[in-house]
Design a protein around this motif. Sequence first.
Motif, PDB file in Angstrom:
ATOM      1  N   LEU A 166      23.736 -35.154  14.863  1.00 20.04           N
ATOM      2  CA  LEU A 166      22.320 -35.178  15.203  1.00 20.04           C
ATOM      3  C   LEU A 166      21.690 -33.838  14.848  1.00 20.04           C
ATOM      4  CD1 LEU A 166      20.013 -36.816  16.519  1.00 20.04           C
ATOM      5  CD2 LEU A 166      20.620 -35.717  18.699  1.00 20.04           C
ATOM      6  N   ILE A 167      20.526 -33.918  14.209  1.00 19.03           N
ATOM      7  CA  ILE A 167      19.730 -32.708  13.924  1.00 19.03           C
ATOM      8  C   ILE A 167      18.586 -32.686  14.923  1.00 19.03           C
ATOM      9  CG2 ILE A 167      18.298 -31.523  12.244  1.00 19.03           C
ATOM     10  CD1 ILE A 167      19.846 -32.898  10.038  1.00 19.03           C
ATOM     11  N   PRO A 168      18.444 -31.610  15.687  1.00 16.48           N
ATOM     12  CA  PRO A 168      17.356 -31.545  16.662  1.00 16.48           C
ATOM     13  C   PRO A 168      16.002 -31.723  15.968  1.00 16.48           C
ATOM     14  CG  PRO A 168      18.913 -29.758  17.021  1.00 16.48           C
ATOM     15  CD  PRO A 168      19.297 -30.389  15.721  1.00 16.48           C
ATOM     16  N   VAL A 169      15.153 -32.534  16.600  1.00 20.61           N
ATOM     17  CA  VAL A 169      13.829 -32.830  16.036  1.00 20.61           C
ATOM     18  C   VAL A 169      12.776 -32.016  16.791  1.00 20.61           C
ATOM     19  CG1 VAL A 169      12.117 -34.621  15.554  1.00 20.61           C
ATOM     20  CG2 VAL A 169      14.565 -35.141  15.368  1.00 20.61           C
ATOM     21  N   THR A 170      11.951 -31.334  16.026  1.00 17.19           N
ATOM     22  CA  THR A 170      10.882 -30.514  16.627  1.00 17.19           C
ATOM     23  C   THR A 170       9.541 -31.174  16.404  1.00 17.19           C
ATOM     24  OG1 THR A 170      10.527 -29.216  14.633  1.00 17.19           O
ATOM     25  CG2 THR A 170      12.244 -28.435  16.118  1.00 17.19           C
ATOM     26  N   ASP A 171       8.514 -30.616  17.014  1.00 16.24           N
ATOM     27  CA  ASP A 171       7.164 -31.144  16.843  1.00 16.24           C
ATOM     28  C   ASP A 171       6.716 -31.065  15.391  1.00 16.24           C
ATOM     29  OD1 ASP A 171       7.035 -31.703  19.524  1.00 16.24           O
ATOM     30  OD2 ASP A 171       6.008 -29.806  20.041  1.00 16.24           O
ATOM     31  N   LEU A 172       7.107 -30.026  14.677  1.00 12.85           N
ATOM     32  CA  LEU A 172       6.743 -29.912  13.266  1.00 12.85           C
ATOM     33  C   LEU A 172       7.411 -31.015  12.454  1.00 12.85           C
ATOM     34  CD1 LEU A 172       6.836 -26.026  12.664  1.00 12.85           C
ATOM     35  CD2 LEU A 172       4.826 -27.531  12.708  1.00 12.85           C
ATOM     36  N   ASP A 173       8.679 -31.339  12.816  1.00 11.89           N
ATOM     37  CA  ASP A 173       9.354 -32.445  12.120  1.00 11.89           C
ATOM     38  C   ASP A 173       8.589 -33.756  12.331  1.00 11.89           C
ATOM     39  OD1 ASP A 173      11.299 -30.648  11.323  1.00 11.89           O
ATOM     40  OD2 ASP A 173      12.611 -31.081  13.029  1.00 11.89           O
ATOM     41  N   ARG A 174       8.130 -33.978  13.546  1.00 13.61           N
ATOM     42  CA  ARG A 174       7.373 -35.198  13.844  1.00 13.61           C
ATOM     43  C   ARG A 174       6.063 -35.224  13.065  1.00 13.61           C
ATOM     44  NH1 ARG A 174       9.359 -33.569  19.001  1.00 13.61           N
ATOM     45  NH2 ARG A 174      11.018 -35.006  19.739  1.00 13.61           N
ATOM     46  N   SER A 175       5.473 -34.041  12.884  1.00 10.78           N
ATOM     47  CA  SER A 175       4.228 -33.981  12.107  1.00 10.78           C
ATOM     48  C   SER A 175       4.485 -34.355  10.658  1.00 10.78           C
ATOM     49  CB  SER A 175       3.631 -32.562  12.186  1.00 10.78           C
ATOM     50  OG  SER A 175       3.311 -32.230  13.528  1.00 10.78           O
ATOM     51  N   VAL A 176       5.642 -33.942  10.135  1.00  6.69           N
ATOM     52  CA  VAL A 176       5.997 -34.323   8.766  1.00  6.69           C
ATOM     53  C   VAL A 176       6.192 -35.836   8.679  1.00  6.69           C
ATOM     54  CG1 VAL A 176       7.715 -34.087   6.939  1.00  6.69           C
ATOM     55  CG2 VAL A 176       7.018 -32.074   8.258  1.00  6.69           C
ATOM     56  N   ALA A 177       6.905 -36.413   9.675  1.00  7.47           N
ATOM     57  CA  ALA A 177       7.141 -37.862   9.676  1.00  7.47           C
ATOM     58  C   ALA A 177       5.840 -38.634   9.810  1.00  7.47           C
ATOM     59  CB  ALA A 177       8.099 -38.225  10.807  1.00  7.47           C
ATOM     60  N   ALA A 178       4.890 -38.079  10.535  1.00  6.07           N
ATOM     61  CA  ALA A 178       3.607 -38.746  10.728  1.00  6.07           C
ATOM     62  C   ALA A 178       2.700 -38.561   9.521  1.00  6.07           C
ATOM     63  CB  ALA A 178       2.932 -38.216  11.982  1.00  6.07           C
ATOM     64  N   GLY A 179       3.083 -37.690   8.582  1.00  9.97           N
ATOM     65  CA  GLY A 179       2.292 -37.488   7.378  1.00  9.97           C
ATOM     66  C   GLY A 179       1.237 -36.421   7.492  1.00  9.97           C
ATOM     67  N   THR A 180       1.192 -35.684   8.584  1.00  8.87           N
ATOM     68  CA  THR A 180       0.180 -34.628   8.747  1.00  8.87           C
ATOM     69  C   THR A 180       0.619 -33.291   8.156  1.00  8.87           C
ATOM     70  OG1 THR A 180       1.074 -34.129  10.940  1.00  8.87           O
ATOM     71  CG2 THR A 180      -0.730 -35.707  10.819  1.00  8.87           C
ATOM     72  N   VAL A 181       1.920 -33.110   7.944  1.00 10.43           N
ATOM     73  CA  VAL A 181       2.467 -31.878   7.361  1.00 10.43           C
ATOM     74  C   VAL A 181       3.381 -32.282   6.213  1.00 10.43           C
ATOM     75  CG1 VAL A 181       3.863 -29.814   7.750  1.00 10.43           C
ATOM     76  CG2 VAL A 181       2.328 -30.632   9.557  1.00 10.43           C
ATOM     77  N   ASP A 182       3.306 -31.558   5.072  1.00  4.81           N
ATOM     78  CA  ASP A 182       4.093 -31.930   3.904  1.00  4.81           C
ATOM     79  C   ASP A 182       5.587 -31.678   4.107  1.00  4.81           C
ATOM     80  OD1 ASP A 182       1.853 -32.749   2.579  1.00  4.81           O
ATOM     81  OD2 ASP A 182       1.533 -30.837   1.541  1.00  4.81           O
ATOM     82  N   ARG A 183       5.927 -30.459   4.540  1.00  6.43           N
ATOM     83  CA  ARG A 183       7.344 -30.111   4.676  1.00  6.43           C
ATOM     84  C   ARG A 183       7.491 -28.950   5.642  1.00  6.43           C
ATOM     85  NH1 ARG A 183       5.461 -28.801  -0.327  1.00  6.43           N
ATOM     86  NH2 ARG A 183       5.397 -26.582  -0.885  1.00  6.43           N
ATOM     87  N   VAL A 184       8.699 -28.785   6.159  1.00  8.50           N
ATOM     88  CA  VAL A 184       9.010 -27.712   7.119  1.00  8.50           C
ATOM     89  C   VAL A 184      10.382 -27.167   6.774  1.00  8.50           C
ATOM     90  CG1 VAL A 184       9.479 -27.138   9.520  1.00  8.50           C
ATOM     91  CG2 VAL A 184       7.586 -28.665   8.951  1.00  8.50           C
ATOM     92  N   SER A 185      10.544 -25.846   6.829  1.00  5.15           N
ATOM     93  CA  SER A 185      11.845 -25.202   6.604  1.00  5.15           C
ATOM     94  C   SER A 185      12.045 -24.142   7.675  1.00  5.15           C
ATOM     95  CB  SER A 185      11.897 -24.555   5.216  1.00  5.15           C
ATOM     96  OG  SER A 185      13.096 -23.832   5.056  1.00  5.15           O
ATOM     97  N   ASP A 186      13.197 -24.183   8.314  1.00  5.07           N
ATOM     98  CA  ASP A 186      13.491 -23.170   9.325  1.00  5.07           C
ATOM     99  C   ASP A 186      14.996 -23.120   9.559  1.00  5.07           C
ATOM    100  OD1 ASP A 186      13.943 -25.488  10.630  1.00  5.07           O
ATOM    101  OD2 ASP A 186      12.482 -25.177  12.231  1.00  5.07           O
TER     102      ASP A 186
END
Length: 455
Positions: free
Chosen positions: A93-113
């Motif tokens: 399991l990879i922990p899911v953050t709010d930014l990840d959810r924003s990417v899945a929802a289509g509001t953010v293109d990508r996230v790296s951390d």
Amino acid sequence: MLVAAAVAIAVVGVSAIAWSITKADLYQQFDARLESYAQLAAKSSTPEEALATLSSADQSQSEDGHERAGGGLTVQFLSAANVGTGTAGAKSLIPVTDLDRSVAAGTVDRVSDVRSIDGDRFRVWTAQRPGGGAVQVAQDAEEIEDTLERLGFWLTIVSMAGVLGATLAGHLIARSALRPVDDLTAAAEDVARTQELSPAIDIGARGEIGRLARAFNQMLSALSNSRAEQRRLVEDVGHELRTPLTSLRNNIELLIHAEAHPERSLPAVDRSKLLADLDFQAVELTALIGELVDLSGGERPSEPEVRIDLADVVRSAVDRTRSRWPRIQVIAEFTDAEVLAREAGLERAVLNVLDNAAKWSPKGGTVTVTMSRSAEKVRVRVEDEGPGIADGDLPHVFERFYRADAARALPGSGLGLAIVDQVLTQHGGRAEAANAPSGGARFDLFLPDPRAGIR
């Protein structure tokens, strides 16, 4: 210590910059690889398929000779509803953050951390999938961390070795460079202990140390000359004082003896001559002591140099000469000439030359004073109508206590012209003596013209 500190600062700074640049470059390459993996994984339908595709791509890169990103790949899909739809790879399991959810929802293109998964540090790249939702690719950054750790270790070792080497080299260089300073110190201590100024320091060093050694030798030479000059002055003073003091003592003893033996009292005429002789000798001693004070004090002038009109100085000296020698006529022609000088000392020099000319002039004689200027200097000329100066005496007239044979019977100490020469030398000028065409003595006082830029 200064060398070691400077090298340590430089080495630590360079090492830190090199480590930081390497770290940034490694993580930039790592992130670029993860981004390409995320783009490949986004085209797969399941995490397992995506993982297989990434493993094939990773194997292909290895066979082509490129560096692999490392093991520990994990792929996780997120639905558009921000719900994990499957995970495949090293971690369950990879922990899911709010930014990840924003990417899945289509509001953010990508996230790296960077995230901690089960105690391990993973780089996680989250990107959108074409059909909606998101894909997450995580890979263990242990290989990069190990590389940076090894790099830091070797940079530390090299830095410590460099600082240690610089410290040893600095110590040896400092000892070698400061050895002439130790020699100078030993020489100065030896001079202070023995009071011997003649030994000079062997100058083997160059640069600033050599310059310091040469300056020290020049100082020793100047002190030695000063001591020799002082010794010669004391000897000359003792010689000059012996005769008037002996005469004073004899006259005083004669007066005391006459008082003690009334039957052998001196005649009034002889007594008056003795008292007059005592008064004359006292005046001569007073003048001699005053000139000695002027001569010794003039070696270290305390009066500052200022711009003055030389004509005013000469005019004042001429007026004083006329009042002191009323039997002599003084004719003067003045020319305005600005000089850089000490007014009191310069007036004393001119007055001494005028007194000397008046002393040698016959009663009713004339002393002529003229001034002139050229492109580089100003001249004051004094001529008298006396017997002139013998050729054998001309080279010595400015020496201390020197008196010509013809001057033995005249009042004076032999210091007046020596003071003139000293004052002119201090002002950057010179004094010259010669015989005038009329037969008398001629003295020329030369001073530099400050407008010529000589001084």
